[in-house]
Design an enzyme around this catalytic site. Structure first.
Site, PDB file in Angstrom:
ATOM      1  N   CYS A   3      43.377  32.321  46.604  1.00 20.21           N
ATOM      2  CA  CYS A   3      42.423  32.270  47.721  1.00 20.21           C
ATOM      3  C   CYS A   3      41.082  31.778  47.215  1.00 20.21           C
ATOM      4  O   CYS A   3      40.309  31.181  47.947  1.00 20.21           O
ATOM      5  CB  CYS A   3      42.287  33.631  48.356  1.00 20.21           C
ATOM      6  SG  CYS A   3      41.890  34.900  47.156  1.00 20.21           S
TER       7      CYS A   3
ATOM      8  N   GLU B  15      41.520  40.495  54.196  1.00 21.99           N
ATOM      9  CA  GLU B  15      41.029  39.584  53.149  1.00 21.99           C
ATOM     10  C   GLU B  15      41.774  38.276  53.355  1.00 21.99           C
ATOM     11  O   GLU B  15      43.000  38.233  53.239  1.00 21.99           O
ATOM     12  CB  GLU B  15      41.308  40.148  51.744  1.00 21.99           C
ATOM     13  CG  GLU B  15      40.533  41.412  51.398  1.00 21.99           C
ATOM     14  CD  GLU B  15      39.029  41.203  51.240  1.00 21.99           C
ATOM     15  OE1 GLU B  15      38.586  40.043  51.116  1.00 21.99           O
ATOM     16  OE2 GLU B  15      38.298  42.207  51.264  1.00 21.99           O
TER      17      GLU B  15
END
Ligand code: NAD
Length: 521
Positions: free
Chosen positions: A317, A283
């Site tokens: 993020c 990720e």
């Protein structure tokens, strides 16, 4: 505490909670400066080489010293995890694993104030963000455990080619998973990745970020106190390029789950897969865009964009870093945005009114300052841009910067590179389709948001934006604020590998491999 904090909580009455957190902060401060050993096979392992964990709001303050794992300790951890997988955990009935992990989730919830207080100090999270991180960690465990319960251990009856044939498909663990976590959600991400791996029957060697090892130590204590057997959950401290690299290259590492930057993730992928394929779940970063259309509710759009660009100091993020505003709305949007950005309370997040704390380290601060210089060259600064250390007072002791909005052409690197700072680049558009096509040129594909009252525009956005997590008209966060079991968190393109997200319904299965079992009678 009567209500649950999520990242989308806007108007919660926090008075009682603030009092409890005040006490928790006082409590954890009494333990500053302690040494923390690595935890291998339920034993404390001291190496004598220490990593200092500092408070980014008060950089002279050492929070703790963590023993760094070198090659011998890495090897010791993988031998222990391998042994625990073979001798017990891999064959433990899933119901028993689920029970222990649920207990760990309850312990995290019970200890939420202490753990949140630690994250306020080590990451500079606001109180709400820190509590959200702990609550998410506990919920992630519960959600992942539920996946193995709902599927009764991922076992399925298959079809028959003859009457005397009985075939089933069963998902089984791989062995030892290396779990490598970033600094920004030190509880939720370490917990989520490790819990999914261990729910599936793998054992774990976890390395937290060297900027946030203390939270991971607390996670270890919860797993230990829940009764996870020795060797099932091991924690190593150290720098990524040393300890992390030794981990992913270790021959007894059967799979890797990594959350962090694209640059490091690609390195991990290459280092982990050498002789034969192994699962490497990544990720990665983002360069997330929002579109403010001509029909947008501007109040919602401004609030949503400000919260996503500057929440957690832009270090998510999913943070908003590019905003495309319809040309007809630009002046109104920019004026309202600047007014709102100036209201943001910046400072030490120990204070309850703080919305935006410090940036994590000097490297990140320098990246922010370099971006400011690029903005001056490529376009103009609309608000912010300053290094607040220069303004003295409380700011002089921490890594504080201003929430920043710049206007630059989309050809600027500020529209391309992830900055991981409270820094938003703005451009205008006349045609939504062209703006979405421009946004899709990014190598990243994590989150995106739109503000529009036009159903056709919303549909076009969902169908054409190349991102795994999308939102429309979300005041609590244009691009941020996913929650387990609500928003699956799946990065597309350079933002992830695996094609199934954390927080989502297919996550745990990725930590398992399929075995077909056919019995003839
Ligand atoms: P980072 O990539 O610098 O570090 C992540 C982890 O990798 C740390 O534990 C680090 O020590 C380790 N590491 C570094 N080099 C390594 C190597 N060669 N081998 C093995 N491990 C190594 O990231 P960060 O600064 O801690 O976190 C910010 C990044 O994480 C941003 O890019 C952000 O977008 C991303 N992120 C992604 C998600 C997501 O779900 N997609 C969530 C949070 C953060």
């Amino acid at each position: 505490m009567a209500f649950r904090i999520t990242y989308s909580a806007l108007n919660a009455n926090m008075d009682e909670l603030h009092l409890e957190l005040d006490q928790a902060i006082v409590g954890v401060k009494k333990t500053l400066g302690q040494e923390y050993p690595c935890q291998i096979n339920a034993k404390e392992v001291r190496t004598g080489k220490l990593l200092e964990n500092r408070n980014p709001s008060l950089i002279e303050q050492v929070l703790g010293r963590f023993h760094v794992a070198g090659a011998p300790q890495v090897d010791q951890a993988y031998q222990a995890a391998h042994e625990a997988y073979k001798s017990s955990w891999g064959n433990t009935p899933w119901q028993d694993r689920a029970k222990l992990l649920r207990k760990a989730a309850d312990l995290i919830s019970e200890r939420r104030l202490e753990i949140a207080a630690i994250m306020i100090l080590e990451v500079g999270k606001s109180r709400l963000e820190a509590l959200g991180d702990v609550e998410e960690a506990a919920d992630l465990i519960r959600y992942y455990v539920q996946q193995i319960e709902d599927t009764q251990g991922f076992k399925r009856q298959m079809g028959k080619l003859s009457d005397n044939e009985n075939a089933i498909s069963v998902l089984r663990p791989y062995g030892v998973f290396s779990v490598i976590a970033p600094f920004n959600f030190p509880m939720a991400l370490s917990t989520g990745m490790a819990a999914a791996a261990s729910t599936a029957g793998n054992t774990v060697v976890l390395k937290p970020s060297d900027d946030a090892p203390w939270s991971a130590y607390k996670l270890y204590e919860c797993m230990r106190d829940a009764g996870l057997p020795a060797g099932v959950f091991n924690v190593l401290f150290g720098q990524g390029a040393e300890t992390g690299e030794l981990m992913v290259k270790h021959p007894l590492s059967d799979g890797v789950v990594f959350t962090g930057s694209k640059e490091v993730g690609m390195k991990v992928l290459r280092n982990a897969v050498t002789d034969f394929p192994k699962p490497v779940l990544l990720e990665l970063g983002g360069k997330n865009a929002a579109f403010v259309c001509a029909t947008a509710d501007l109040e919602k759009a401004v609030e949503g964009c400000v919260r996503s660009a500057y929440g957690l100091t832009g270090q998510k993020c999913s943070a908003l870093s590019r905003v495309f505003v319809h040309a007809s709305k630009k002046d109104q949007f920019v004026a309202a945005f600047i007014k709102r950005a100036k209201e943001i309370k910046i400072g030490n997040p120990e204070k309850k009114e703080t919305f935006m704390g410090p940036i994590i380290n000097e490297r990140a601060l320098n990246r922010f300052l370099a971006a400011v210089e690029t903005a001056k060259k490529d376009g103009k600064i609309l608000c912010g841009g300053s290094d607040l250390r220069k303004s003295g007072g409380d700011f002089a002791h921490g890594l504080f910067v201003e929430p920043t909005l710049v206007e630059v052409p989309t050809s600027s690197s500020l529209f391309r590179d992830e900055l991981f700072a409270p820094f938003l680049a703005l451009t205008t558009f006349a045609d939504l389709k062209a703006a979405i096509a421009e946004a899709n040129k990014s190598q990243y594909g994590l989150t995106s948001g739109i503000f529009s009252a036009d159903e056709g525009e919303l549909e076009y956005f969902f169908d054409h934006i190349e991102c795994g997590i999308t939102y429309a008209n979300r005041k609590t966060g244009a691009t941020t604020g996913a929650w387990p079991g609500v928003q699956s968190f799946c990065g597309w393109k350079g933002s992830g590998a695996g094609g199934k997200g954390g927080c989502g319904p297919y996550y745990v299965a990725q930590f398992m491999r399929e075995q077909s079992r056919t019995v003839m009678s």
